[in-house]
Write an enzyme that holds these catalytic residues in place. Structure first.
Site, PDB file in Angstrom:
ATOM      1  N   SER A 103       2.702 -55.115 -11.772  1.00 46.55           N
ATOM      2  CA  SER A 103       1.904 -55.961 -12.171  1.00 46.55           C
ATOM      3  C   SER A 103       0.469 -55.279 -12.608  1.00 46.55           C
ATOM      4  O   SER A 103      -0.275 -55.764 -13.555  1.00 46.55           O
ATOM      5  CB  SER A 103       1.820 -57.306 -11.935  1.00 46.55           C
ATOM      6  OG  SER A 103       1.311 -57.258 -10.485  1.00 46.55           O
TER       7      SER A 103
ATOM      8  N   HIS B 202     -27.222 -62.318 -15.267  1.00 44.19           N
ATOM      9  CA  HIS B 202     -26.107 -63.478 -15.372  1.00 44.19           C
ATOM     10  C   HIS B 202     -24.688 -63.181 -16.024  1.00 44.19           C
ATOM     11  O   HIS B 202     -24.077 -64.139 -16.667  1.00 44.19           O
ATOM     12  CB  HIS B 202     -26.873 -64.837 -16.186  1.00 44.19           C
ATOM     13  CG  HIS B 202     -28.191 -65.008 -15.427  1.00 44.19           C
ATOM     14  ND1 HIS B 202     -28.493 -65.827 -14.370  1.00 44.19           N
ATOM     15  CD2 HIS B 202     -29.348 -64.727 -15.819  1.00 44.19           C
ATOM     16  CE1 HIS B 202     -29.488 -65.828 -14.342  1.00 44.19           C
ATOM     17  NE2 HIS B 202     -30.205 -65.124 -15.120  1.00 44.19           N
TER      18      HIS B 202
END
Length: 356
Positions: free
Chosen positions: A297, A167
């Site tokens: 970026s 998870h």
């Protein structure tokens, strides 16, 4: 060389920049895969198929197919006048007949026997099957190389501890090599699927408008043995071991669906793998290669965007969606009634499958 040729070439290049070009080809396709689905490959394959048919017809006794005709055909397999073909298609409203005429202009001694007894799908569908086969032969070795490199990586880091997640929450220790084996297992399944799909490909063969061989029976005066021999000989000349036992005008579109499913499965694996790497990049556990002159970026001092993995995910999502298109094309019931899917050409192109 004419002084006009460089100017004409420059004009053609400029014209190509004035038309939309798919980045799937211009940015992401390998040189060999882009060629595999190019016009040069497709239409030279049509000519090879016409040559194979003529050779087989001559061998089985059709005297109108002469050695001179075969020689002219063989000498002009790649000498394609695309401007003439385009003009002929505008005139005749039929792509195959336009190329029959164009080939006949290049090989006038063969003009009368090019496409003898055949239907359009003899060249279009058999050429598509050749393109699919050759595409697999380009892709599968590349996948084998990826598997080989991941295998070496897994072995190298088999003992390096790392934190495993469930998870996306910290769970239990594992190793970097063990984590890599999860990717390897999926890739090996994909290799199996792709190889099976490639090996299952057959030739449409020498069949007529509705999948019968009536036109060839007429050519050979009702000699069934010669018609069967023709089918077998052309199949072998085209590099296949077997044909589909029965077809309509086209080869079964379940074949396209099968091919697209195997590719979509590889796309799912690539997406999963690249997403894992993107998550690990966020944790600073792994990074993509960084180019010396890279700027923007994606290359700030405090972050390096996983651009390659992002592209893999985007391309994979596109690849996975194509399987549904193949299912819809295969499902068209008009094929069962009339031997051909009338809406298939534009739909197959939109779905990433080669077509006329």
């Amino acid at each position: 060389m004419s002084t006009q040729q460089p100017a004409q070439q420059q004009q053609r290049q400029q014209d190509s920049r004035d038309r939309y070009q798919s980045p799937l080809t211009s940015r992401y396709a390998s040189k060999e895969m882009a060629y595999n689905f190019s016009d040069n490959k497709k239409f030279s394959t049509w000519r090879k198929l016409w040559l194979n048919l003529a050779k087989a017809e001559q061998k089985l006794g059709l005297t109108e197919v002469t050695n001179e005709a075969l020689a002219e055909m063989e000498a002009n397999l790649n000498n394609i006048d695309f401007e003439l073909a385009a003009a002929e298609e505008r005139r005749r409203r039929h792509d195959v007949m336009a190329h029959v005429h164009t080939f006949g202009v290049a090989a006038p001694k063969a003009a009368a026997i090019i496409h003898l007894g055949a239907t359009s799908c003899y060249v279009t569908d058999n050429a598509d099957l050749i393109a699919l086969r050759d595409g697999f032969d380009i892709l599968i070795p590349k996948l084998v190389l990826v598997i080989s490199r991941f295998t070496a990586f897994a072995q190298k880091f088999r003992d390096l501890p790392t934190l495993g997640f469930t998870h996306f929450q910290p769970a239990q220790l594992t190793t970097v090599g063990k984590r890599c084996t999860l990717w390897l297992q999926d890739l090996l399944m994909d290799l199996r699927n792709l190889q099976r799909a490639r090996d299952d490909l057959r030739f449409r063969g020498v069949k007529g408008t509705t999948g019968t061989q009536a036109s060839f029976l007429t050519l050979f005066n009702g000699d069934h043995g010669k018609v069967e021999a023709l089918d077998k000989l052309v199949t072998e000349l085209s590099g296949f071991d077997a044909t589909y036992s029965v077809t309509g005008q086209t080869y079964p579109r379940k074949v396209d669906y099968d091919v697209l499913n195997s590719l979509a499965s590889l796309g799912a694996t690539a997406h999963r793998l690249a997403t894992d790497l993107r998550l690990l990049a966020n944790l600073k556990e792994i990074e993509e290669p960084f180019e010396k002159d890279q700027i923007g970026s994606s290359a700030m001092a405090y972050k390096r965007n996983p651009m390659r993995c992002e592209r893999v995910c985007a391309l994979s999502r596109h690849l996975m969606t194509l399987a549904a298109n193949g299912a819809h094309t295969a499902a068209v019931p008009v094929a069962r009634a009339h031997a051909r899917r009338l809406g298939q050409p534009p739909n197959r192109v939109a779905g990433g499958v080669p077509d006329r």
